[in-house]
Write an enzyme that holds these catalytic residues in place. Sequence first.
Site, PDB file in Angstrom:
ATOM      1  N   HIS A  15      26.342  21.968 130.246  1.00 56.07           N
ATOM      2  CA  HIS A  15      25.753  23.125 129.544  1.00 56.07           C
ATOM      3  C   HIS A  15      24.397  22.739 128.933  1.00 56.07           C
ATOM      4  CE1 HIS A  15      30.161  24.446 128.722  1.00 56.07           C
ATOM      5  NE2 HIS A  15      29.676  25.302 129.612  1.00 56.07           N
ATOM      6  N   LYS A  28      40.935  35.411 117.276  1.00 54.05           N
ATOM      7  CA  LYS A  28      41.880  34.837 118.258  1.00 54.05           C
ATOM      8  C   LYS A  28      41.991  33.337 118.043  1.00 54.05           C
ATOM      9  CE  LYS A  28      42.134  37.688 122.373  1.00 54.05           C
ATOM     10  NZ  LYS A  28      41.556  37.823 123.701  1.00 54.05           N
ATOM     11  N   ARG A  53      27.758  25.515 139.403  1.00 53.55           N
ATOM     12  CA  ARG A  53      28.158  24.200 139.910  1.00 53.55           C
ATOM     13  C   ARG A  53      28.535  24.259 141.382  1.00 53.55           C
ATOM     14  NH1 ARG A  53      32.440  23.604 135.172  1.00 53.55           N
ATOM     15  NH2 ARG A  53      32.600  25.732 135.921  1.00 53.55           N
ATOM     16  N   SER A  83      34.435  22.268 130.489  1.00 50.97           N
ATOM     17  CA  SER A  83      35.060  22.128 129.161  1.00 50.97           C
ATOM     18  C   SER A  83      36.557  21.889 129.325  1.00 50.97           C
ATOM     19  CB  SER A  83      34.841  23.399 128.337  1.00 50.97           C
ATOM     20  OG  SER A  83      33.476  23.676 128.200  1.00 50.97           O
TER      21      SER A  83
END
Length: 159
Positions: free
Chosen positions: A17, A41, A91, A128
């Site tokens: 990122h 959340k 990617r 991630s």
Amino acid sequence: MTIAVCPGSFDPITNGHLDIVTRALRHFDEVIVLVTGNPTKTSGLFTIDERVDLIREATSHLEGVRVDSWAGLLVDYTTQHDISALIKGLRSSLDYEYELPMAQMNRRLTGVDTYFLLTDEKYGYISSSLTKEVAKYGGDISGLVPESVHDAIREKFSN
Ligand code: PNS
């Protein structure tokens, strides 16, 4: 002044990122890294505020980066801030398949354009979720995420 929004869940930001944000700054005067998601959340490893703080720390050396969060439609954010460009990293063809309908939907909704930067080959396999999984089982995640993120992930999994 040209401004682009680089949106994502960033749970947490990775070196992939960071490379996209850094390269986007060569094309735009300002890049807003926008953490999307509902702050109430509890899903995800990091809260929205923690993700924002980690991105601020990881991008503190970069001029022209702003970090923000948003719980609604992405295009409502870009319209409210009069921004006409989104930046995403690609990617692989899998990313392309995932991103294409979102880019087309966003364009249909407000005319906002999505600019795609191809991920540097060094970071092509980094995500991630994979980073979190490796860390969860005690694997080495150095070089995958910024130093401060590395420590924050370790701390989460040590509790
Ligand atoms: O990095 P991610 O999690 O793949 O990013 C996806 C993201 C956050 C860009 C997408 O889920 C999004 O735009 N969320 C905000 C809500 C929205 O606008 N949804 C409609 C997209 S067409």
